[in-house]
Design a protein around this motif. Structure first.
Motif, short mmCIF file in Angstrom:
data_model
loop_
_atom_site.label_atom_id
_atom_site.label_comp_id
_atom_site.label_asym_id
_atom_site.label_seq_id
_atom_site.Cartn_x
_atom_site.Cartn_y
_atom_site.Cartn_z
N GLU A 1 0.81 -1.35 0.04
CA GLU A 1 0.07 -0.02 0.26
C GLU A 1 1.05 1.08 -0.09
OE1 GLU A 1 -3.40 0.21 -0.02
OE2 GLU A 1 -4.33 -1.52 0.24
N HIS A 2 0.51 2.49 -0.59
CA HIS A 2 0.98 3.36 -0.80
C HIS A 2 0.69 3.90 0.26
CE1 HIS A 2 2.80 7.58 -2.32
NE2 HIS A 2 3.71 6.65 -2.48
N TYR A 3 1.08 4.98 0.34
CA TYR A 3 0.65 6.35 1.68
C TYR A 3 1.37 7.48 2.07
CZ TYR A 3 0.01 1.92 5.08
OH TYR A 3 -1.00 0.57 4.38
N GLU A 4 0.30 8.28 1.36
CA GLU A 4 0.58 9.29 1.13
C GLU A 4 0.13 10.76 2.55
OE1 GLU A 4 2.17 11.45 -1.07
OE2 GLU A 4 2.89 9.57 -3.03
N PRO A 5 1.40 11.53 2.84
CA PRO A 5 0.75 12.28 4.25
C PRO A 5 -0.54 12.92 4.07
CG PRO A 5 2.75 13.05 2.99
CD PRO A 5 1.96 12.13 2.17
N THR A 6 -1.94 12.89 4.85
CA THR A 6 -2.88 13.91 4.61
C THR A 6 -3.54 14.41 6.16
OG1 THR A 6 -4.19 11.41 5.31
CG2 THR A 6 -3.45 12.26 2.90
N GLY A 7 -4.49 14.90 6.31
CA GLY A 7 -5.31 15.26 7.47
C GLY A 7 -5.11 13.49 8.87
N VAL A 8 -4.92 14.64 9.55
CA VAL A 8 -4.65 13.66 10.98
C VAL A 8 -6.59 12.97 10.69
CG1 VAL A 8 -4.19 12.76 13.39
CG2 VAL A 8 -2.99 14.53 12.41
N GLY A 9 -7.35 13.37 10.40
CA GLY A 9 -9.17 12.84 11.20
C GLY A 9 -9.19 11.87 9.76
N SER A 10 -8.73 11.99 8.38
CA SER A 10 -8.35 11.16 7.28
C SER A 10 -7.86 9.89 7.42
CB SER A 10 -8.70 11.61 5.99
OG SER A 10 -7.40 12.53 5.58
N LEU B 1 -9.15 8.30 9.96
CA LEU B 1 -10.38 7.09 9.53
C LEU B 1 -10.14 5.83 8.76
CD1 LEU B 1 -13.52 6.80 9.07
CD2 LEU B 1 -13.81 7.94 7.53
N ARG B 2 -8.54 5.96 7.76
CA ARG B 2 -8.25 4.83 7.42
C ARG B 2 -8.01 4.09 7.95
NH1 ARG B 2 -3.48 5.63 2.65
NH2 ARG B 2 -3.45 3.66 2.07
N GLY B 3 -6.88 4.05 8.67
CA GLY B 3 -6.27 2.81 9.77
C GLY B 3 -7.55 2.54 10.44
N MET B 4 -9.00 3.06 11.08
CA MET B 4 -9.73 1.97 11.48
C MET B 4 -10.61 1.48 10.67
SD MET B 4 -11.59 5.24 13.58
CE MET B 4 -13.17 4.54 13.78
N THR B 5 -10.32 1.59 8.83
CA THR B 5 -11.40 0.90 8.48
C THR B 5 -10.66 -0.30 7.48
OG1 THR B 5 -11.01 2.60 6.77
CG2 THR B 5 -13.00 2.14 7.50
N THR B 6 -8.81 0.10 7.93
CA THR B 6 -7.75 -1.17 7.40
C THR B 6 -7.49 -2.38 8.26
OG1 THR B 6 -6.74 0.86 7.13
CG2 THR B 6 -5.27 -1.34 6.86
N GLU B 7 -7.53 -3.13 7.52
CA GLU B 7 -7.75 -4.73 8.54
C GLU B 7 -6.07 -5.27 8.76
OE1 GLU B 7 -8.03 -9.52 7.35
OE2 GLU B 7 -8.83 -8.02 6.07
N PRO B 8 -6.03 -5.13 10.34
CA PRO B 8 -4.68 -5.47 10.90
C PRO B 8 -3.90 -6.45 10.99
CG PRO B 8 -6.05 -5.46 12.87
CD PRO B 8 -6.99 -4.93 11.40
#
Length: 435
Positions: A304-313, A316-323
């Motif tokens: 997965e590629h990660y770009e710097p975004t706002g902390v809120g978004s 949210l992306r982290g909460m919808t990602t499978e650990p």
């Protein structure tokens, strides 16, 4: 660059820094005779000796590594006639002279060096890392660890010096390899004191370093000769037994495993040594394959590629990602990501309880205030669960996990019912049941 102690330098106000340089093989760098063979180091050493520069060198299969000293103005340290240390030419001037005399190109950066960061962060935490550090990177998460390759070299150094979590920095150029454990922001690259180097939690492999300018071979115990020998010792480093024990302690190795680690450290530098060490320590061996150039992280299916975004978004992306970890919370979040409909069941139960408590509170009585507070809390939590469900469904839709209507209806097989009073359903929910 890192400051090096200069107590043997004639001028006590001077500050000397380590300056690396690289000369590639003849297959990648043009030579003066166009023979197609790797140029000898004799001509290069002759130029360095003519300038009386204080330096160290190590010959690898693909490149020759050089290390010099420079002052604040960028002038390289050289040995004066009386044996003291004084500023000489710059690295650019040395490169021009070397190219004219031998046809070899001196590079300030190592073009063949690859770096990978192993971070003890799971996939849901990586968007937050990108947001807080302001860096872009590609990562693959396995067993609660993440293999990270940064978009820019400066991002690698920025993140490795600011991490509060345990991490491992791997580097390899095909000959010189390093395994550095980063603990609570302590960076092994910042340690230059020859005595304190033994306390660094790091392992190293590579070719032997030698004096490049021949100053240490001159007769007499001059400051320049001692300084060059110290530079060679600092570059050679090696791995002490204390460092091996430190790594073994961090990863809780038993005596037999520690002996295996010691054997790996004493072995020759090969493209399999890092993979063997990672396997012994229980870390993803994918990191070794990437740093040795045998695998590209971008081509990995889970990348997965990660770009710097706002902390809120990012949250949210982290909460919808499978650990990928095995902890209780990781199992719980993985179950929700895979089966978001569980949230609807929880939200429905909380809504029913909240409505019932609200009706009881309206009847009045001594406990009306308490019942009203509990009702409001349950209804608010139910709304949050519903919002979380919508976010999970949206994430699944974006990742293409849901079937399109053109594919026809999906038939869901009913789960086998658990026997009354058993814990089978609860164990399946947390991923504990493998039957």
């Amino acid at each position: 660059m890192t400051s090096l102690p200069a107590d043997d330098i004639a001028s006590p106000t001077s500050t000397w820094d380590l300056v690396p340089a690289t000369v590639l093989c003849a297959t990648e760098a043009a030579t003066s005779d166009d023979s197609g063979q790797r140029p000898s180091c004799d001509g290069m050493r002759r130029v360095i000796t003519d300038h009386r520069l204080i330096g160290a060198c190590a010959e690898g299969p693909e490149a020759t590594q050089l290390m010099f000293l420079a002052d604040a103005a960028g002038r390289l340290a050289r040995a004066a006639e009386d044996g003291s240390v004084e500023p000489g030419c710059t690295l650019d001037e040395l490169s021009a002279t070397l190219s004219q005399a031998t046809g070899q190109q001196l590079r300030s950066e190592h073009p063949g060096l690859r770096r990978v960061l192993l971070v003890r962060l799971d996939a849901p935490e990586l968007p937050v890392l990108a947001a807080l550090s302001g860096t872009g990177f590609t990562a693959v998460s396995r067993q609660g660890w993440s293999v990270v390759v940064f978009d820019a070299e400066v991002d690698f150094w920025a993140v490795r010096t600011g991490l509060a979590e345990t991490a491992v920095a791997l580097s390899s150029d095909g000959a010189t390899r390093s395994f550095e454990v980063l603990l609570a922001g302590e960076d092994p690259a910042a340690v230059t004191d020859l005595e304190a180097a033994d306390a660094v939690c790091a392992l190293e492999w590579g070719p032997e370093w030698h004096p490049a300018g021949g100053v240490a071979d001159e007769a007499g115990e001059t400051p320049a000769a001692r300084f060059e020998r110290d530079l060679v010792r600092l570059c050679s480093g090696g791995t002490s037994d204390l460092q091996i024990e430190s790594v073994a302690s961090v990863f809780d190795l038993d005596p037999a495993q520690t002996n295996r680690l010691r054997n790996y450290v004493l072995a020759d530098s090969s493209d399999l040594v890092l993979e063997s060490v990672l396997q012994l320590l229980g870390l993803p061996v994918l990191a070794a394959k990437v740093v040795e150039g045998r695998r590209e992280l971008v081509g990995t299916a889970e990348a997965e590629h990660y770009e710097p975004t706002g902390v809120g978004s990012a949250l949210l992306r982290g909460m919808t990602t499978e650990p990928t970890g095995d902890g209780l919370f990781a199992r719980y979040q993985r179950a929700l990501v895979r089966r978001p409909e569980l949230l609807l069941a929880v939200a429905g139960t909380e809504t029913a309880l909240g409505v019932g408590l609200a009706g009881a509170a309206r009847r009045g009585g001594a406990g009306a205030r308490v019942l009203g507070t509990l009702s409001a809390a349950l209804l608010a939590d139910a709304a949050a669960e519903s919002a979380y469900y919508a976010a999970l469904r949206g994430a699944r839709r974006r990742r293409g996990e849901e079937r399109s209507p053109a594919d026809g209806p999906t038939t869901l097989l009913p789960e086998p019912s658990a026997a009354p009073g058993s814990r089978a359903r609860l164990r399946r929910f947390f991923g504990l049941h493998r039957g």
